[in-house]
Motif scaffolding. Structure first.
Motif, short mmCIF file in Angstrom:
data_model
loop_
_atom_site.label_atom_id
_atom_site.label_comp_id
_atom_site.label_asym_id
_atom_site.label_seq_id
_atom_site.Cartn_x
_atom_site.Cartn_y
_atom_site.Cartn_z
N ALA A 171 0.86 -1.19 0.00
CA ALA A 171 0.00 0.00 0.00
C ALA A 171 0.90 1.23 0.00
O ALA A 171 1.70 1.43 0.91
N THR A 172 0.79 2.04 -1.03
CA THR A 172 1.61 3.25 -1.12
C THR A 172 1.06 4.33 -0.19
O THR A 172 -0.11 4.33 0.16
N SER A 173 1.93 5.24 0.18
CA SER A 173 1.56 6.30 1.11
C SER A 173 0.77 7.39 0.40
O SER A 173 1.24 7.99 -0.56
N PHE A 174 -0.41 7.66 0.91
CA PHE A 174 -1.27 8.72 0.36
C PHE A 174 -0.66 10.10 0.62
O PHE A 174 -0.61 10.96 -0.26
N ALA A 175 -0.17 10.30 1.84
CA ALA A 175 0.43 11.60 2.19
C ALA A 175 1.69 11.86 1.38
O ALA A 175 1.92 12.98 0.90
N ARG A 176 2.51 10.82 1.18
CA ARG A 176 3.75 11.01 0.42
C ARG A 176 3.46 11.36 -1.03
O ARG A 176 4.21 12.12 -1.66
N GLU A 177 2.38 10.81 -1.57
CA GLU A 177 2.03 11.14 -2.95
C GLU A 177 1.79 12.64 -3.11
O GLU A 177 2.31 13.28 -4.03
N MET A 178 1.02 13.23 -2.21
CA MET A 178 0.74 14.66 -2.29
C MET A 178 2.00 15.48 -2.07
O MET A 178 2.27 16.46 -2.78
N ILE A 179 2.78 15.10 -1.07
CA ILE A 179 4.01 15.85 -0.76
C ILE A 179 4.99 15.77 -1.93
O ILE A 179 5.59 16.78 -2.33
N ALA A 180 5.17 14.58 -2.51
CA ALA A 180 6.10 14.41 -3.62
C ALA A 180 5.67 15.21 -4.85
O ALA A 180 6.50 15.79 -5.55
N GLU A 181 4.35 15.23 -5.12
CA GLU A 181 3.87 16.02 -6.26
C GLU A 181 4.23 17.50 -6.07
O GLU A 181 4.59 18.20 -7.01
N ASN A 182 4.11 17.98 -4.83
CA ASN A 182 4.47 19.37 -4.55
C ASN A 182 5.97 19.61 -4.71
O ASN A 182 6.40 20.58 -5.34
N LEU A 183 6.77 18.74 -4.11
CA LEU A 183 8.22 18.91 -4.17
C LEU A 183 8.73 18.84 -5.60
O LEU A 183 9.64 19.58 -5.99
N ALA A 184 8.16 17.95 -6.40
CA ALA A 184 8.58 17.82 -7.80
C ALA A 184 8.28 19.08 -8.61
O ALA A 184 8.95 19.36 -9.60
N ARG A 185 7.29 19.84 -8.17
CA ARG A 185 6.92 21.08 -8.85
C ARG A 185 7.50 22.32 -8.16
O ARG A 185 7.16 23.44 -8.49
N ASP A 186 8.38 22.09 -7.20
CA ASP A 186 9.05 23.16 -6.47
C ASP A 186 8.05 24.02 -5.70
O ASP A 186 8.22 25.23 -5.56
N HIS A 187 7.00 23.39 -5.19
CA HIS A 187 6.02 24.05 -4.34
C HIS A 187 6.31 23.69 -2.88
O HIS A 187 6.99 22.69 -2.61
N PRO A 188 5.80 24.46 -1.92
CA PRO A 188 5.89 24.04 -0.52
C PRO A 188 5.29 22.64 -0.38
O PRO A 188 4.28 22.31 -1.02
N TRP A 189 5.89 21.83 0.47
CA TRP A 189 5.50 20.41 0.50
C TRP A 189 4.06 20.18 0.94
O TRP A 189 3.49 19.13 0.64
N TYR A 190 3.46 21.12 1.60
CA TYR A 190 2.08 20.99 2.08
C TYR A 190 1.07 21.70 1.17
O TYR A 190 -0.13 21.71 1.46
N ALA A 191 1.53 22.31 0.10
CA ALA A 191 0.65 23.14 -0.75
C ALA A 191 -0.51 22.31 -1.32
O ALA A 191 -0.35 21.16 -1.70
N GLY A 192 -1.69 22.92 -1.35
CA GLY A 192 -2.84 22.28 -1.97
C GLY A 192 -3.54 21.23 -1.13
O GLY A 192 -4.50 20.59 -1.60
N PHE A 193 -3.11 21.04 0.13
CA PHE A 193 -3.75 20.02 0.96
C PHE A 193 -5.26 20.28 1.09
O PHE A 193 -6.06 19.34 1.04
N SER A 194 -5.63 21.52 1.23
CA SER A 194 -7.05 21.84 1.41
C SER A 194 -7.87 21.53 0.16
O SER A 194 -9.06 21.18 0.25
N ASP A 195 -7.26 21.66 -1.00
CA ASP A 195 -7.97 21.35 -2.25
C ASP A 195 -8.06 19.85 -2.47
O ASP A 195 -9.09 19.34 -2.95
N TRP A 196 -6.99 19.14 -2.17
CA TRP A 196 -6.97 17.68 -2.38
C TRP A 196 -7.84 16.95 -1.37
O TRP A 196 -8.53 15.99 -1.71
N ILE A 197 -7.79 17.39 -0.12
CA ILE A 197 -8.56 16.70 0.92
C ILE A 197 -9.96 17.30 0.95
O ILE A 197 -10.29 18.15 1.78
#
Length: 519
Positions: free
Chosen positions: A336-362
């Motif tokens: 089972a892959t990590s749900f939180a890591r998926e969001m954080i990695a997508e942010n980091l890969a785009r050079d965004h703050p690692w928590y960015a967009g949490f409110s929109d995704w959740i």
């Protein structure tokens, strides 16, 4: 004598071509160690430099190239075996991932391989769980092995004119109009087609299971950006890549796959310190408007940057994938892959703050439960990841407000002889944040929340900094994301009985993925 000179700096080479040239370089280097010149047809020899490959041979071109391709692309008990990475000597689970990865990307079409039958392997991943059962299609042959006939004429001489390129050779390259394939197909010179064959050698493969996009499991193809073939060959043969386990070869999304691949190396202070500075991650499959051929369904370029890679390594450590027992125990386990890591990695890969967009995704209670299941790892991220002091103080302030709010609820429930329903309060806070659609509504929500909590020490200590964040009309989305992060990562005394190794009682976040199947 025939001479073939290929330089990685040629202006006509794409990222995939350069990866192919590196794959050829790695293959020739391996053959050099195993087969002496006198045992090669046509007195085949070569010269390898960090940025160039030169091949020399005599006699019939077809005989030489056919021998080289058959030595380069082999089979090992039905599994694709790549000479360039000596895959026969790898762990069995790594061999299966390479095999399945190539079948799920380069060789998706049935015409590119001849299947012997389906094989089943049992992999011991964790001694505390039943083995993982994986199935794969064993091959009798595949198209790489017989490709020399496409590079030479009927007399066995190297072709001089361009040839049509099928999608399997350049994944995602498709015929624009099937009614006019001769006019809209891709063409390459025989030399460029030859090096594209070897892109599968230098590329990397991950099983991709996105929980954010709720997609069926598929394979991600990672194509590195290569400028020095000798350096990359050393990186690709690094033990951390070479002996990666089945669990290591899972990714939650494109950003996760790219950063996982790039951060096998040590995190460098500058891009010059990285052996691989960038990679492209893509997936392939059928699309509704072109079901007769495989198309790129997603593509993203990930760059190795110091802060992003450093934060990702922390994220990977505190939010690991988990081995989970399937509903029917006799069917074994799954990753089972990590749900939180998926969001954080997508942010980091785009050079965004690692928590960015949490409110929109959740955006639902179900997703919020999935995120809260990893609260321990999220709490570690808040403590260890690179963050602005003001952002960390904001999360700490919200944690204290939550603790005081919980304390009040607990006392009221005790007075009434009832059990405290913390989940109901979490839902109330989350939905309140979801209703914040502008700076004014967020400011009203957060100030009311803090005021009702009582005296908050961190807020008093850093009042000016935190009020600047709350009052800034350009920062309200960031503050809303931080507030949701605080809610999901809170693990006070009330949460001590919950552990990250236990799913929630409904198991809503642990859905066993469907078996990997190829169309």
């Amino acid at each position: 004598m025939t001479e073939l000179k290929l330089h990685i700096g040629h202006p006509g080479l794409t990222l995939l071509h350069r990866a192919g040239l590196a794959g050829l370089w790695m293959t020739l280097k391996q053959i050099e160690q195993e087969i002496p010149p006198e045992k090669r047809p046509g007195s085949l020899t070569w010269e390898l430099t960090p940025r160039q490959v030169q091949l020399f041979w005599q006699g019939n071109d077809f005989e030489v190239i056919d021998w080289l391709l058959k030595e380069s692309f082999q089979l090992n008990n039905g599994l694709i075996a790549l000479r360039g990475i000596d895959s026969k000597s790898m762990r069995k689970d790594s061999q299966v991932i390479i095999h399945q990865g190539i079948l799920g990307t380069f060789l998706q079409h049935n015409k590119t391989r001849k299947i012997l039958g389906e094989q089943t392997e049992s992999l011991e991943i964790d001694e505390n769980y039943p083995p993982i059962i994986i199935k794969y299609k064993a091959l009798e042959s595949y198209v790489h092995q017989e490709f020399a006939k496409n590079l030479c004429d009927k007399d066995g001489n190297w072709l001089r004119q361009p040839i049509s390129i099928a999608g399997w050779l350049n994944p995602g390259a498709v015929v624009r109009h099937n009614a006019f394939p001769s006019d809209t197909s891709f063409e390459e010179s025989p030399e460029m087609a030859f090096i594209l064959l070897y892109a599968s050698v230098s590329s990397f493969y991950y099983i991709l299971r996105s929980r954010l996009k709720n997609q069926k499991a598929q394979y991600a193809l990672v194509v590195p950006e290569i400028t020095d073939m000798e350096v990359y060959a050393g990186y690709r043969q690094d033990p951390r890549l070479r002996y990666a386990s089945y669990r290591d070869l899972h990714a939650a999304g494109l950003g996760d796959a790219g950063l996982k691949f790039l951060t096998y190396q040590e995190v460098a202070e500058s891009s010059r310190g990285f052996k691989v500075t960038r990679c492209q991650v893509l997936t392939l499959g059928s699309v509704p408007w072109s079901k007769q051929q495989k198309s790129r369904t997603d593509l993203f370029t990930v760059e190795a940057k110091y802060h992003a890679c450093k934060n990702y390594q922390i994220c990977k450590a505190v939010l690991p994938d988990r081995v989970i027992l399937k509903t029917k125990a006799e069917e074994g386990s799954f990753i089972a892959t990590s749900f939180a890591r998926e969001m954080i990695a997508e942010n980091l890969a785009r050079d965004h703050p690692w928590y960015a967009g949490f409110s929109d995704w959740i955006n639902s209670n179900e997703r919020f439960k999935q995120l809260c299941y990893e609260r321990r790892g999220l709490s570690e991220m808040v403590m260890r990841a690179d963050m602005d002091d003001r952002e960390r103080w904001f999360v700490q302030t919200c944690h204290e407000a939550i603790r005081f709010t919980y304390g009040r609820l607990y006392q009221k429930a005790q007075d009434r002889g009832e059990q405290t329903n913390f989940d109901r309060e979490n839902v109330r806070i989350r939905t309140g944040l979801a209703r914040c659609k502008n700076a004014e509504s967020f400011r009203e929500f957060i100030t009311n929340f803090w005021a009702k909590a009582g005296i908050i020490p961190t807020l008093q200590e850093h009042w000016d900094d935190l009020m600047d964040l709350v009052m800034d009309p350009k920062e309200w989305r960031k503050a809303r994301d931080l507030a949701l992060l605080a809610l999901a990562s809170y693990k006070g005394k009330e949460r001590q009985e919950e552990t990250q190794d236990e799913p929630d009682e409904n198991g809503t976040d642990l859905i066993a993925p469907a078996e990997l199947e190829e169309d």
